[in-house]
Motif scaffolding. Structure first.
Motif, PDB file in Angstrom:
ATOM      1  N   MET A  82      25.063 -35.302  67.777  1.00  0.00           N
ATOM      2  CA  MET A  82      25.146 -36.779  68.570  1.00  0.00           C
ATOM      3  C   MET A  82      25.908 -37.533  67.404  1.00  0.00           C
ATOM      4  O   MET A  82      25.596 -37.472  66.428  1.00  0.00           O
ATOM      5  CB  MET A  82      23.948 -37.418  68.990  1.00  0.00           C
ATOM      6  CG  MET A  82      24.124 -38.118  69.837  1.00  0.00           C
ATOM      7  SD  MET A  82      22.531 -38.635  70.577  1.00  0.00           S
ATOM      8  CE  MET A  82      22.506 -37.568  71.896  1.00  0.00           C
ATOM      9  N   SER A  83      27.000 -38.394  67.912  1.00  0.00           N
ATOM     10  CA  SER A  83      27.745 -39.233  66.921  1.00  0.00           C
ATOM     11  C   SER A  83      26.800 -40.651  66.756  1.00  0.00           C
ATOM     12  O   SER A  83      25.931 -40.723  67.841  1.00  0.00           O
ATOM     13  CB  SER A  83      29.055 -39.516  67.433  1.00  0.00           C
ATOM     14  OG  SER A  83      29.083 -40.461  68.673  1.00  0.00           O
ATOM     15  N   ASN A  84      27.214 -41.327  65.803  1.00  0.00           N
ATOM     16  CA  ASN A  84      26.634 -42.633  65.739  1.00  0.00           C
ATOM     17  C   ASN A  84      26.635 -43.540  66.969  1.00  0.00           C
ATOM     18  O   ASN A  84      25.766 -44.130  67.263  1.00  0.00           O
ATOM     19  CB  ASN A  84      27.152 -43.088  64.308  1.00  0.00           C
ATOM     20  CG  ASN A  84      26.892 -42.432  63.178  1.00  0.00           C
ATOM     21  OD1 ASN A  84      25.920 -41.606  62.954  1.00  0.00           O
ATOM     22  ND2 ASN A  84      27.796 -42.838  62.149  1.00  0.00           N
ATOM     23  N   SER A  85      27.793 -43.707  67.448  1.00  0.00           N
ATOM     24  CA  SER A  85      28.088 -44.666  68.453  1.00  0.00           C
ATOM     25  C   SER A  85      27.216 -44.204  70.046  1.00  0.00           C
ATOM     26  O   SER A  85      27.026 -44.796  70.765  1.00  0.00           O
ATOM     27  CB  SER A  85      29.605 -44.554  68.910  1.00  0.00           C
ATOM     28  OG  SER A  85      30.069 -45.481  67.825  1.00  0.00           O
ATOM     29  N   GLU A  86      27.064 -42.879  69.942  1.00  0.00           N
ATOM     30  CA  GLU A  86      26.154 -42.161  71.126  1.00  0.00           C
ATOM     31  C   GLU A  86      24.783 -42.613  70.942  1.00  0.00           C
ATOM     32  O   GLU A  86      24.089 -43.139  72.016  1.00  0.00           O
ATOM     33  CB  GLU A  86      26.428 -40.799  71.176  1.00  0.00           C
ATOM     34  CG  GLU A  86      27.662 -40.128  71.670  1.00  0.00           C
ATOM     35  CD  GLU A  86      27.824 -38.761  71.727  1.00  0.00           C
ATOM     36  OE1 GLU A  86      28.154 -38.234  72.674  1.00  0.00           O
ATOM     37  OE2 GLU A  86      27.483 -38.325  70.697  1.00  0.00           O
ATOM     38  N   LEU A  87      24.282 -42.787  69.699  1.00  0.00           N
ATOM     39  CA  LEU A  87      22.973 -43.115  69.352  1.00  0.00           C
ATOM     40  C   LEU A  87      22.736 -44.602  69.610  1.00  0.00           C
ATOM     41  O   LEU A  87      22.036 -45.128  69.908  1.00  0.00           O
ATOM     42  CB  LEU A  87      22.338 -42.738  67.967  1.00  0.00           C
ATOM     43  CG  LEU A  87      22.545 -41.124  67.712  1.00  0.00           C
ATOM     44  CD1 LEU A  87      21.740 -40.740  66.544  1.00  0.00           C
ATOM     45  CD2 LEU A  87      20.859 -40.901  68.783  1.00  0.00           C
ATOM     46  N   GLU A 132      20.797 -40.407  62.758  1.00  0.00           N
ATOM     47  CA  GLU A 132      20.091 -39.338  63.204  1.00  0.00           C
ATOM     48  C   GLU A 132      18.619 -39.593  63.798  1.00  0.00           C
ATOM     49  O   GLU A 132      17.818 -39.872  63.065  1.00  0.00           O
ATOM     50  CB  GLU A 132      20.093 -38.146  62.296  1.00  0.00           C
ATOM     51  CG  GLU A 132      19.605 -36.680  62.812  1.00  0.00           C
ATOM     52  CD  GLU A 132      19.429 -35.813  61.623  1.00  0.00           C
ATOM     53  OE1 GLU A 132      18.501 -34.748  61.667  1.00  0.00           O
ATOM     54  OE2 GLU A 132      20.208 -36.040  60.792  1.00  0.00           O
ATOM     55  N   THR A 133      18.429 -39.421  65.098  1.00  0.00           N
ATOM     56  CA  THR A 133      17.034 -39.662  65.438  1.00  0.00           C
ATOM     57  C   THR A 133      16.172 -38.653  64.922  1.00  0.00           C
ATOM     58  O   THR A 133      16.367 -37.544  64.222  1.00  0.00           O
ATOM     59  CB  THR A 133      17.157 -39.527  67.053  1.00  0.00           C
ATOM     60  OG1 THR A 133      17.207 -38.122  67.520  1.00  0.00           O
ATOM     61  CG2 THR A 133      17.817 -40.452  67.931  1.00  0.00           C
ATOM     62  N   ASP A 175      30.254 -47.167  65.432  1.00  0.00           N
ATOM     63  CA  ASP A 175      31.528 -46.661  64.633  1.00  0.00           C
ATOM     64  C   ASP A 175      32.669 -47.638  64.778  1.00  0.00           C
ATOM     65  O   ASP A 175      33.656 -47.016  64.203  1.00  0.00           O
ATOM     66  CB  ASP A 175      31.652 -45.292  65.068  1.00  0.00           C
ATOM     67  CG  ASP A 175      30.799 -44.330  64.337  1.00  0.00           C
ATOM     68  OD1 ASP A 175      30.094 -44.471  63.301  1.00  0.00           O
ATOM     69  OD2 ASP A 175      30.413 -43.265  65.056  1.00  0.00           O
ATOM     70  N   THR A 225      25.342 -42.694  58.325  1.00  0.00           N
ATOM     71  CA  THR A 225      25.154 -41.673  59.614  1.00  0.00           C
ATOM     72  C   THR A 225      23.724 -41.882  60.036  1.00  0.00           C
ATOM     73  O   THR A 225      22.982 -42.302  59.493  1.00  0.00           O
ATOM     74  CB  THR A 225      25.481 -40.178  59.044  1.00  0.00           C
ATOM     75  OG1 THR A 225      24.551 -39.959  57.875  1.00  0.00           O
ATOM     76  CG2 THR A 225      26.825 -39.998  58.712  1.00  0.00           C
ATOM     77  N   PRO A 244      25.310 -47.881  70.208  1.00  0.00           N
ATOM     78  CA  PRO A 244      26.485 -48.450  70.831  1.00  0.00           C
ATOM     79  C   PRO A 244      27.348 -49.144  69.951  1.00  0.00           C
ATOM     80  O   PRO A 244      26.796 -50.219  69.410  1.00  0.00           O
ATOM     81  CB  PRO A 244      26.264 -49.102  72.157  1.00  0.00           C
ATOM     82  CG  PRO A 244      24.785 -48.863  72.576  1.00  0.00           C
ATOM     83  CD  PRO A 244      23.932 -48.151  71.362  1.00  0.00           C
ATOM     84  N   ASP A 245      28.717 -48.855  69.866  1.00  0.00           N
ATOM     85  CA  ASP A 245      29.502 -49.618  68.817  1.00  0.00           C
ATOM     86  C   ASP A 245      29.227 -49.341  67.462  1.00  0.00           C
ATOM     87  O   ASP A 245      30.052 -50.196  66.497  1.00  0.00           O
ATOM     88  CB  ASP A 245      29.739 -51.063  69.429  1.00  0.00           C
ATOM     89  CG  ASP A 245      30.558 -51.124  70.686  1.00  0.00           C
ATOM     90  OD1 ASP A 245      31.205 -50.501  71.122  1.00  0.00           O
ATOM     91  OD2 ASP A 245      29.853 -51.980  71.592  1.00  0.00           O
TER      92      ASP A 245
END
Length: 182
Positions: free
Chosen positions: A1-6, A23-24, A11, A21, A8-9
């Motif tokens: 999962m990308s940073n912006s998916e976790l 990560e949950t 990146d 970076t 919003p905005d």
């Protein structure tokens, strides 16, 4: 999962001096691991604060900062960490700084912030902190001991690295309260 998916905005802005970076951490409610790579100083601390503000705004209140690739933090950077702590505490959150390099830890120590923050060696220790409040092996603290260099009587409230107040030697104390040269 990308940073912006976790977050919003997350990146949309970049700074070459500090890469982050995300990560949950499924084991921690509202937990996120933020890996820092680079340095934090006066010039990029606003970027750092803005990005972590986005993380907190995305309902992450238990923040674990992986500092293993963070090679420098100025007093302004430490101020940013203090600001994050003030933001997450009212949300029943907290901050853990993990895997701090010795030269970065020394800045925290010299400015008197090493006892203000939860500093852990590993992600397992960080998760344990959030689940249990503090690891059981901290029961050996506070520990009173003599500096191995100048014999000054010192007190350690937890494991970590610090500087003797008399001879300025860098000392380390492990989680079992064993003292050695840092």
């Amino acid at each position: 999962m990308s940073n912006s998916e976790l977050v919003p905005d997350f990146d949309t802005e970049k700074d070459d001096s500090l890469k982050m970076t995300l990560e949950t951490i499924p084991d921690i409610e509202h937990g996120i691991l933020i890996t820092l790579n680079g340095y934090i100083d006066t010039y990029n601390s606003m970027y750092f604060q803005k990005q972590i503000g986005k993380v907190i705004g995305a309902h992450f209140s238990n923040l674990v900062f992986n500092c293993s690739s963070l090679n420098y933090v100025s007093s302004t950077g430490i101020g940013a960490f203090t600001s994050f702590l003030k933001q997450v505490k009212p949300l029943n959150g907290d901050i853990v700084l993990m895997s701090i390099q010795p030269k970065v830890y020394e800045v925290f120590q010299l400015l008197g912030f090493s006892q203000f923050f939860n500093i852990k060696e590993t992600l397992i220790d960080a998760i344990d902190f959030f689940k249990n409040g503090k690891p059981a092996d901290d029961s050996v603290f506070p520990k009173v001991f003599n500096c191995p260099v100048c014999s000054r009587r010192l007190k350690a409230t937890k494991s970590g690295r610090f500087r003797c107040s008399d001879c300025k030697s860098i000392l380390a104390i492990d989680q079992q309260a064993h003292v050695f040269m840092g």
